[in-house]
Design a protein around this motif. Structure first.
Motif, mmCIF file in Angstrom:
data_model
loop_
_atom_site.group_PDB
_atom_site.id
_atom_site.type_symbol
_atom_site.label_atom_id
_atom_site.label_comp_id
_atom_site.label_asym_id
_atom_site.label_seq_id
_atom_site.Cartn_x
_atom_site.Cartn_y
_atom_site.Cartn_z
ATOM 1 N N UNK A 9 39.748 17.468 -9.400
ATOM 2 C CA UNK A 9 39.764 16.197 -8.683
ATOM 3 C C UNK A 9 38.409 15.534 -8.834
ATOM 4 N N UNK A 10 38.321 14.553 -9.733
ATOM 5 C CA UNK A 10 37.025 13.933 -10.032
ATOM 6 C C UNK A 10 36.438 13.198 -8.838
ATOM 7 N N UNK A 11 37.251 12.459 -8.108
ATOM 8 C CA UNK A 11 36.723 11.644 -7.008
ATOM 9 C C UNK A 11 36.481 12.455 -5.747
ATOM 10 N N UNK A 12 37.277 13.482 -5.504
ATOM 11 C CA UNK A 12 37.112 14.318 -4.310
ATOM 12 C C UNK A 12 36.166 15.492 -4.549
ATOM 13 N N UNK A 13 35.768 15.709 -5.812
ATOM 14 C CA UNK A 13 34.904 16.830 -6.178
ATOM 15 C C UNK A 13 35.540 18.163 -5.768
ATOM 16 N N UNK A 14 36.788 18.340 -6.189
ATOM 17 C CA UNK A 14 37.540 19.547 -5.846
ATOM 18 C C UNK A 14 38.233 20.116 -7.070
ATOM 19 N N UNK A 15 38.662 21.366 -6.938
ATOM 20 C CA UNK A 15 39.586 21.973 -7.888
ATOM 21 C C UNK A 15 40.746 22.528 -7.065
ATOM 22 N N UNK A 16 41.960 22.254 -7.517
ATOM 23 C CA UNK A 16 43.163 22.652 -6.777
ATOM 24 C C UNK A 16 43.970 23.638 -7.596
ATOM 25 N N UNK A 17 44.365 24.754 -6.962
ATOM 26 C CA UNK A 17 45.249 25.730 -7.609
ATOM 27 C C UNK A 17 46.688 25.268 -7.445
ATOM 28 N N UNK A 18 47.455 25.347 -8.540
ATOM 29 C CA UNK A 18 48.839 24.899 -8.544
ATOM 30 C C UNK A 18 49.744 26.004 -9.069
ATOM 31 N N UNK A 19 50.845 26.232 -8.374
ATOM 32 C CA UNK A 19 51.869 27.143 -8.884
ATOM 33 C C UNK A 19 52.739 26.360 -9.864
ATOM 34 N N UNK A 20 53.024 26.968 -11.032
ATOM 35 C CA UNK A 20 53.805 26.286 -12.065
ATOM 36 C C UNK A 20 55.112 27.039 -12.302
ATOM 37 N N UNK A 21 56.223 26.322 -12.179
ATOM 38 C CA UNK A 21 57.547 26.865 -12.445
ATOM 39 C C UNK A 21 58.077 26.186 -13.702
ATOM 40 N N UNK A 42 51.048 22.705 -5.045
ATOM 41 C CA UNK A 42 49.657 22.992 -4.689
ATOM 42 C C UNK A 42 49.598 24.172 -3.730
ATOM 43 N N UNK A 43 48.648 25.088 -3.987
ATOM 44 C CA UNK A 43 48.528 26.270 -3.132
ATOM 45 C C UNK A 43 47.155 26.411 -2.501
ATOM 46 N N UNK A 44 46.249 25.480 -2.741
ATOM 47 C CA UNK A 44 44.921 25.559 -2.139
ATOM 48 C C UNK A 44 43.902 24.865 -3.015
ATOM 49 N N UNK A 45 42.828 24.389 -2.396
ATOM 50 C CA UNK A 45 41.775 23.722 -3.150
ATOM 51 C C UNK A 45 40.418 24.141 -2.623
ATOM 52 N N UNK A 46 39.380 23.863 -3.425
ATOM 53 C CA UNK A 46 38.016 24.221 -3.045
ATOM 54 C C UNK A 46 37.061 23.187 -3.604
ATOM 55 N N UNK A 47 35.930 23.009 -2.915
ATOM 56 C CA UNK A 47 34.889 22.120 -3.411
ATOM 57 C C UNK A 47 34.247 22.722 -4.645
ATOM 58 N N UNK A 48 33.863 21.880 -5.593
ATOM 59 C CA UNK A 48 33.265 22.384 -6.834
ATOM 60 C C UNK A 48 31.746 22.433 -6.794
ATOM 61 N N UNK A 49 31.151 21.865 -5.745
ATOM 62 C CA UNK A 49 29.687 21.890 -5.630
ATOM 63 C C UNK A 49 29.305 21.868 -4.167
ATOM 64 N N UNK A 50 28.189 22.505 -3.803
ATOM 65 C CA UNK A 50 27.745 22.451 -2.412
ATOM 66 C C UNK A 50 27.310 21.038 -2.050
ATOM 67 N N UNK A 51 27.438 20.708 -0.764
ATOM 68 C CA UNK A 51 26.971 19.409 -0.300
ATOM 69 C C UNK A 51 27.906 18.266 -0.604
ATOM 70 N N UNK A 52 29.206 18.556 -0.804
ATOM 71 C CA UNK A 52 30.154 17.472 -1.066
ATOM 72 C C UNK A 52 30.222 16.485 0.094
ATOM 73 N N UNK A 53 30.050 16.959 1.332
ATOM 74 C CA UNK A 53 30.136 16.098 2.507
ATOM 75 C C UNK A 53 28.784 15.431 2.750
ATOM 76 N N UNK A 54 28.665 14.187 2.294
ATOM 77 C CA UNK A 54 27.436 13.440 2.516
ATOM 78 C C UNK A 54 26.339 13.780 1.537
ATOM 79 N N UNK A 55 26.595 14.656 0.579
ATOM 80 C CA UNK A 55 25.582 15.008 -0.405
ATOM 81 C C UNK A 55 25.585 14.022 -1.559
ATOM 82 N N UNK A 56 24.898 14.390 -2.642
ATOM 83 C CA UNK A 56 24.834 13.504 -3.798
ATOM 84 C C UNK A 56 26.223 13.345 -4.419
ATOM 85 N N UNK A 57 26.442 12.200 -5.025
ATOM 86 C CA UNK A 57 27.722 11.950 -5.675
ATOM 87 C C UNK A 57 27.923 12.951 -6.801
#
Length: 351
Positions: free
Chosen positions: A215-227, A235-250
């Protein structure tokens, strides 16, 4: 002389000629150290920002990322150290193509500027004029980046039954069926992501049952189950790709890569200028961010695993280099091992 005949590993680097890049750069790969040694460059195609290989690895395909009329081009690898263009670039019927793939005898391009996906036949080596252009529809909440559709990636699923298109502007991934007889691309299902995600690229787990979406704009990576039988993503869960996403540098993540054994996931971060290291659980559903390391330059537009599986490569667009890393087999943490100057580097692929 073919690549298989010489047994030599090679890399091909795409770049933006409009920003000083050399076009398509060929390099030899040291299988032990991962080091790159450039052998040739050609600027015959303007802005060849993304590259892919034909299934027989005898042809290299490139987009020409131009407004308003993007194009696709072919290079023969008769001499793998010096790719030569075949014919002239073919207009794709869309603007700013950013990604491409080969599927069912066709070359498909994702056209960011026009929010469409083009299907070009491959009667021989070079592509023909588009047989079909699938136009995405919709918008997202970001007025600057999501005022309309922006197709950013297109790729076949591991089963070969489906084609997936990723649209940053509409926060959606489309599962499509490609008719090899007509070249028509038809939407089968769509996965809608949370508004503002800005999906950019998607990669599959080596077992083919999971996928990971950047997710380029949300700075995330999402795990997806594929059938693959049903042609559905969940979608089964997501995580931030860098520390400081909330209010940090773009930060704008660009690409994700999964290790051949499915234990690790790496994501390139532009802005944070890092490589995020995730550990995956046994089924690939759970992502744990274990470290971030410097990408070795600035603005890593692409990330790729080398042909031996022991080295990771970052195409750092703004610092003008491709940096390679040795991967720790136990932790998945990449350690910088060297770099090759490559102005405006945007993509690296291997043969």
């Amino acid at each position: 002389m073919s690549e298989s005949a010489t047994g030599t590993l090679r890399a091909y680097i795409g770049s933006f000629t409009s920003a000083g890049g050399r076009g398509v750069v060929a390099a030899r790969v040291d299988p032990v150290t991962g080091a790159l040694t450039a052998t040739h460059a050609t600027d015959a195609v303007p802005d060849p920002s993304y590259l892919t290989l034909s299934p027989d690895r005898a042809t290299l395909y490139a987009v020409s990322e131009r407004e308003p009329d993007g194009a696709a081009a072919a290079f023969t690898l008769r001499d793998p150290d010096a790719p030569e263009p075949v014919g002239t670039p073919v207009p794709v019927g869309g603007a700013s193509p950013t990604h491409l793939c080969v599927a069912d005898g066709h070359l498909l391009t994702a056209n960011y500027g026009s929010g469409s996906v083009s299907v070009l036949p491959l009667p021989q080596v070079a592509p023909g004029a588009p047989r079909h252009v699938l136009r995405h529809e919709g918008a997202g909440p970001d007025p600057d980046r999501q005022e309309g559709p922006h197709a950013h990636a297109v790729l076949p699923d591991p089963s070969g039954r489906w084609v997936l298109t990723v649209d940053l502007g509409t926060d959606a991934v489309h599962v499509c069926a490609l008719d090899p007889a007509t070249g028509r691309l038809t939407v089968h299902r769509a996965l809608d992501l949370p508004p503002g995600t800005g999906p950019r690229h998607l990669t599959f787990h080596p077992r083919g049952h999971r996928a990971y979406l950047v997710g380029e704009l949300a700075s995330t990576v999402t795990a997806l189950a594929w059938d693959a039988d049903a042609g559905t993503l969940t979608a089964s869960g997501s995580a931030a790709t860098a520390p400081g996403n909330d209010g940090g540098e773009a930060n704008y993540p660009s690409e994700a890569v999964v290790s051949p054994d499915g234990r690790f996931l790496w994501v390139a971060n532009r802005g944070h200028d890092s490589i995020a290291v995730f550990t995956l659980d046994g089924d690939g559903d759970q992502l744990e961010l274990t470290d971030t390391v410097s990408c070795g330059g600035r603005w890593p537009r692409d990330l790729a695993l080398g042909p031996t599986g022991r080295h990771l490569y970052a195409a750092n667009e703004r610092s003008g280099d491709v940096t390679w890393f040795a991967i720790d087999a136990a932790t998945g943490i990449p350690r910088r091992a060297g770099s090759l100057p490559a102005p405006a580097a945007s993509c690296v692929t291997f043969a």
